[in-house]
Every structure is written in C-alpha cells, then in structure tokens.
Write an enzyme that holds these catalytic residues in place. Structure first.
Site, mmCIF file in Angstrom:
data_model
loop_
_atom_site.group_PDB
_atom_site.id
_atom_site.type_symbol
_atom_site.label_atom_id
_atom_site.label_comp_id
_atom_site.label_asym_id
_atom_site.label_seq_id
_atom_site.Cartn_x
_atom_site.Cartn_y
_atom_site.Cartn_z
ATOM 1 N N GLU A 266 0.804 -1.224 0.000
ATOM 2 C CA GLU A 266 0.000 0.000 0.000
ATOM 3 C C GLU A 266 0.838 1.275 0.000
ATOM 4 O OE1 GLU A 266 -3.164 0.455 -0.445
ATOM 5 O OE2 GLU A 266 -3.941 -1.571 -0.222
ATOM 6 N N ASP B 52 -3.861 7.900 -2.663
ATOM 7 C CA ASP B 52 -4.987 7.665 -3.564
ATOM 8 C C ASP B 52 -5.857 8.910 -3.705
ATOM 9 O OD1 ASP B 52 -6.670 6.273 -5.308
ATOM 10 O OD2 ASP B 52 -7.867 5.422 -3.677
#
Length: 155
Positions: free
Chosen positions: A43, A59
């Site tokens: 991640e 993101d």
C-alpha cells in the site's frame, strides 16, 4: 527473487520502524504479522510510496495511513502510523474472513479472498479468481509474496 520480494526487501528497513505495532495489531486480531507487513509494503512502501503524502494520505486523498484505509468506506482512526490505525486496517481485513470461511474455503484461500476484498471490496468479487478486479490484478498474490519475505525476516 520475484519483483514482489525485491520490493519487500527494499521496504524492510522502512517497515521495521513499525514492527512492534504491526506484531501487536496482528496478534490482537489473529492475523500473521508478515501479512500485515505485506499490506503496508504494497500500500505505502512502508510510508514512503508514490502519491503518499507526509500527512498520511494517498490515492488522491481517499485513503489514509500505512494501510491506506479508504475514507469512502471507513472513518480512518488514529494517526497515519499509529497502533490504532494499524489495528483498524487489520480489523477491516479480518472482517472479510467469515464470508470466505462460510464457503468452506481453506485458510489460505480465505486469506487470499480477504486480501482481495481489503483492496476492492466484495461487490465485484470473482470467486474463481479473487484478484481479477484488484489493483494491478495481483493484489493478494503480491501481498502474500511480500509476506513470505517478511516472515523470513522476523515477522
């Protein structure tokens, strides 16, 4: 060595900063610490990945913390690198286990399914190919390959 393992090797010194928190959170939720380290590696590359901001957002500011908890589905808890945040991420992962266990899946299949669901939810889940709709089409396979490396290195 696979690309995933190479990434994990590169991330190890950064992941090690959070080792005690990772092990504690994983043990509290009965999840292998190596898997949690694998998620953090995938991640955020241990808190240093592309698009990851100094205040913990990634993101396009939709995902928060080392484990990139999606604010559209969950209310992020704790500081981006805190025990609370890691426990929240592990809890989200663990919340997917029952639906795969109910299908009679093995422990390994359940873990793969839960990892894929952690990445993309279950709405579009292809139960014959859990990674079919994950980011890169390889999320659970990637995390598990990284987890193997982390397990060999103290997790």
């Amino acid at each position: 060595m696979s690309t995933y393992a190479k990434d994990a090797k590169e991330d190890l010194p950064h992941i090690n900063k959070y080792k005690d928190k990772i092990i504690s959170a994983a043990n509290n939720c009965n999840v292998p610490p190596s898997v949690v380290a694998g998620i953090i590696s995938r991640e955020t590359r241990g808190g240093r990945g592309a698009g990851f901001t100094s205040d913990g957002w990634g993101d396009n500011r939709n995902a928060f913390g080392l484990m990139q908890v999606d604010k559209n589905w969950h209310k992020p808890q704790g500081a981006w690198d805190s025990q609370t945040h890691i426990e929240q991420g592990v809890g989200i992962l663990k919340s997917f286990y029952p639906q795969f266990e109910a299908k009679g899946w093995s422990d390994k299949q359940t873990l793969k399914g839960a990892l894929a669901a952690y990445n993309m939810g279950t709405e579009r889940m292809d139960y014959n190919n859990v990674d079919a709709h994950t980011t890169g089409g390889d999320y659970s396979a990637d995390v598990l390959a990284r987890a193997e490396y982390f397990e060999r290195n103290g997790y």
